[in-house]
Design a protein around this motif. Structure first.
Motif, mmCIF file in Angstrom:
data_model
loop_
_atom_site.group_PDB
_atom_site.id
_atom_site.type_symbol
_atom_site.label_atom_id
_atom_site.label_comp_id
_atom_site.label_asym_id
_atom_site.label_seq_id
_atom_site.Cartn_x
_atom_site.Cartn_y
_atom_site.Cartn_z
ATOM 1 N N GLY A 295 5.213 -7.865 -3.631
ATOM 2 C CA GLY A 295 5.836 -7.430 -4.876
ATOM 3 C C GLY A 295 4.804 -6.937 -5.876
ATOM 4 O O GLY A 295 3.614 -6.837 -5.566
ATOM 5 N N ALA A 296 5.310 -6.656 -7.085
ATOM 6 C CA ALA A 296 4.441 -6.175 -8.158
ATOM 7 C C ALA A 296 3.976 -7.359 -9.004
ATOM 8 O O ALA A 296 4.519 -8.458 -8.891
ATOM 9 N N ALA B 216 2.916 -4.892 -0.907
ATOM 10 C CA ALA B 216 2.882 -4.545 0.516
ATOM 11 C C ALA B 216 3.950 -3.508 0.866
ATOM 12 O O ALA B 216 3.713 -2.603 1.668
ATOM 13 N N GLY B 217 5.133 -3.637 0.231
ATOM 14 C CA GLY B 217 6.215 -2.687 0.502
ATOM 15 C C GLY B 217 5.823 -1.281 0.064
ATOM 16 O O GLY B 217 6.012 -0.308 0.813
ATOM 17 N N ALA B 218 5.253 -1.191 -1.122
ATOM 18 C CA ALA B 218 4.844 0.115 -1.642
ATOM 19 C C ALA B 218 3.741 0.715 -0.769
ATOM 20 O O ALA B 218 3.749 1.910 -0.452
ATOM 21 N N ILE B 219 2.794 -0.122 -0.364
ATOM 22 C CA ILE B 219 1.690 0.347 0.496
ATOM 23 C C ILE B 219 2.257 0.863 1.825
ATOM 24 O O ILE B 219 1.889 1.945 2.297
ATOM 25 N N ALA B 220 3.192 0.122 2.399
ATOM 26 C CA ALA B 220 3.779 0.530 3.682
ATOM 27 C C ALA B 220 4.495 1.870 3.543
ATOM 28 O O ALA B 220 4.373 2.739 4.416
ATOM 29 N N SER C 175 13.744 -0.404 4.948
ATOM 30 C CA SER C 175 13.048 -1.513 5.602
ATOM 31 C C SER C 175 11.612 -1.134 5.983
ATOM 32 O O SER C 175 11.313 -0.786 7.118
ATOM 33 N N PRO C 176 10.724 -1.185 4.984
ATOM 34 C CA PRO C 176 9.314 -0.904 5.272
ATOM 35 C C PRO C 176 8.724 -1.997 6.170
ATOM 36 O O PRO C 176 9.142 -3.151 6.092
ATOM 37 N N ILE C 177 7.798 -1.578 7.030
ATOM 38 C CA ILE C 177 7.138 -2.556 7.914
ATOM 39 C C ILE C 177 5.893 -3.061 7.166
ATOM 40 O O ILE C 177 4.887 -2.360 7.068
ATOM 41 N N VAL C 178 5.999 -4.281 6.661
ATOM 42 C CA VAL C 178 4.972 -4.767 5.730
ATOM 43 C C VAL C 178 3.993 -5.733 6.384
ATOM 44 O O VAL C 178 3.081 -6.237 5.729
ATOM 45 N N ASN C 179 4.145 -5.991 7.687
ATOM 46 C CA ASN C 179 3.375 -7.114 8.239
ATOM 47 C C ASN C 179 1.867 -6.896 8.200
ATOM 48 O O ASN C 179 1.114 -7.818 7.905
#
Lengths: 384, 190
Positions: B97-98, B119-123, B133-137
């Motif tokens: 998150g932010a 992580a979501g934004a980076i993905a 559904s971003p792949i954040v792993n």
């Protein structure tokens, strides 16, 4: 070289290192990854063995029965209902004296439906004539598959390597993977004296009368008793070569312990942490892990347990109407030695946690039960 | 011993993340690691739990982690359920998150330390997964390695490269960016 492997992948790597010639399989959670890994190795050219994707577990074992009769080193992996479905062929393979090695990933049997770990699947096969060894970590899975081929081919009986579903099968940890040349030095090729060979026709599995049948079963029983020595000897040899010795039993801090947890599988690892915690509180706790279940290590157990000891047997399995299966077998093995109280605890069925806290509680309850008659089976649960 | 619990959803790669981190700990050397997935039926979108133990000594405990030192939360919608249960007082929560999300969570659940990494934004920037559904792993792996000192950046990136089946370089870059973002969040004034 150390690699991070799941228990299932450790089993597959061991099958490759053992130079398995015929592997057969049918998918079932939580054992499927063993075959996925072998199939991947085969696609990459790393696993040269035959790979049979059969139409059922019953057919898997039938295929291995044929392949082993022809003299091939054979391997499979299954779990729960898959193992139950093989049951008839397990008798065939043992009776035919074929050293098939199979991984069973413990999983509960339905109904109700459950995928969690539970030893009742493998323990239900105890009268088939298969050897059974229970592993406590992923390194031991790899090592035990290798040792099982050597032991099985020496006593000419099949062997089941058992690991906890998910707790080991799907958990990742560093595993020391030996070099192929080291494994080759430990495990020579399988060269049976008798095998199916068109150039030398022979009959296998023929009809027998009671006289021959009884004699063959008696020989099987005698060879299983000899397997107790084979397990110790091969475990020692493995230790000399690879630095990790194994035996039928694995004792931890038992020297002066008056009450001893008796465990198997991955619980045997967690129990060491429980013993450490109890010892820190000044309590004389120990853990005795049974690696071998068939042949049952009765001689080793009798030699190990001192009179006056209380055993807290932790069973993640149930024979309904009797209680925990390890507890029953241990009582039978120790009878009629007096002064050893065997307390059976049934817990963790269907994948329930057998936590450090629960194991300490079981130990304390048994330690406090001095002089009391042990109950046949006590139910325990980590309610979190 | 450091005990970490991971919360994600089926399809986000939570279990692979725990495996990558175990790899990274081994590659870094000096510590033991055991990564355990939750024992259940995996379904896309369903809550998924995984656990990791990291220790200087051999790890014996092969059980779920009921009282973790830290959480790694892949999907912030999971806060709607009781994922903070059992977290030790003062425990760290690494969340996708932010910075504002971390501040809001700290207000809602005082007594824990929330660290946010986008992580979501980076993905999404790296086209890993879709907007829904971003792949954040791999990004979360980078963040976790930094926050918990599991491994250096190079060891982690090698493990990511080996572990992901597709888009290896984008995943490596996601881990790198999240590693940097996590170090920043870690050293920001509280």
């Amino acid at each position: 070289m150390k690699k991070v492997l799941s228990g299932n992948h450790a089993a597959a790597v061991a099958a490759r290192l053992a130079r398995v010639q015929v592997a057969a399989g049918y998918p079932i959670t939580p054992a499927t990854q063993v075959f996925e890994a072998l199939a991947e190795m085969r696609a990459k050219g790393e696993f040269p063995g035959e790979f049979i994707a059969a139409e059922s577990e019953h057919s898997v074992m039938a295929a291995l029965l044929g392949a082993a009769t022809a003299g091939a080193r054979t391997f499979t992996a299954t779990s729960s209902h898959g193992l139950a479905y093989m049951h008839e062929l397990l008798h065939w393979v043992a009776g035919a004296r074929l050293p098939v090695v199979m991984v069973d990933v413990n999983r509960a049997l339905a109904a109700p439906w459950n995928l969690g770990t539970d030893q009742t699947d493998s323990l239900s096969q105890r009268d088939t004539g298969w050897m059974q060894t229970y592993c406590s970590n992923n390194q031991e899975v790899l090592d035990t598959v290798l040792m099982s081929f050597k032991i099985a081919e020496r006593v000419m009986l099949p062997s089941m390597v058992v690991l906890d579903g998910f707790t080991l099968s799907h958990s990742y940890e560093p595993v020391d993977v030996p070099k192929q040349a080291e494994v080759d030095a430990f495990l020579p090729p399988f060269r049976p004296v008798l095998r199916l060979d068109p150039d030398q026709p022979m009959s296998f599995g023929s009809l027998t009368g009671p006289k021959d049948y009884l004699r063959l079963r008696r020989r099987m029983a005698a060879d299983l008793a000899e397997a107790e020595d084979a397990i110790e000897e091969v475990g020692r040899e493995f230790g000399e070569l690879f630095g990790r010795p194994y035996g039928q039993l694995d004792a931890y801090r038992c020297e002066d312990a008056e009450t001893v947890l008796v465990t198997s599988g991955a619980v045997g690892s967690t129990a060491r942490a429980a013993v450490d915690a109890l010892r820190e509180r000044g309590l004389k706790a120990g853990n005795l892990r049974l690696r071998a279940f068939r042949p049952f290590p009765a001689r080793a157990l009798r030699a190990f347990v001192r009179p006056g000891t209380r055993l807290a047997v932790v069973d993640r399995n149930l024979s309904p109407g009797a209680g925990g299966i390890f507890a029953s077998e241990i009582k039978a093995a120790l009878y009629p030695r007096s002064g050893i109280a065997v307390h059976g605890y049934v817990t963790g069925l269907g994948g329930g946690d057998i936590s450090v806290e629960l194991l300490q509680e079981v130990w304390e309850r048994v330690d406090a039960a001095r002089g009391a008659d042990p109950a046949p089976a006590v139910w325990a649960e980590d309610a979190r | 011993m450091l005990e970490i619990r991971f919360h994600g959803r089926g399809g986000q790669g939570t279990v692979l993340a725990a495996k990558i981190l175990a790899d990274a700990v081994l590659r870094q050397g000096g510590k033991q690691c055991l990564a355990i997935p939750e024992f259940g039926v995996e379904r896309r979108g369903a809550p998924v739990t995984a656990y990791a133990r990291v220790s200087d000594r051999p790890i014996l405990e092969r059980t779920r982690i009921h009282a973790p030192d830290a959480l790694v939360v892949f999907d912030p919608t999971l806060y709607a359920s009781d994922i903070l249960t059992g977290l030790k007082p003062g425990g760290t929560v690494l969340t996708n998150g932010a910075e504002a999300d971390a501040a809001r969570l700290s207000e809602r659940a005082p007594g824990f330390r929330f660290l946010a990494v986008p992580a979501g934004a980076i993905a999404l920037e790296l086209k890993l997964g879709s907007a829904s559904s971003p792949i954040v792993n791999t990004a979360m792996c980078g963040a976790a390695a930094a926050v918990f000192g599991l491994s250096g950046l190079e060891a982690l990136l090698e493990c990511v490269r080996e572990a992901v089946p597709v888009k290896a370089e984008a995943n490596v870059e996601a881990a790198r960016r999240a590693y940097a973002a996590a170090r920043e969040a870690l050293h920001a004034p509280a």
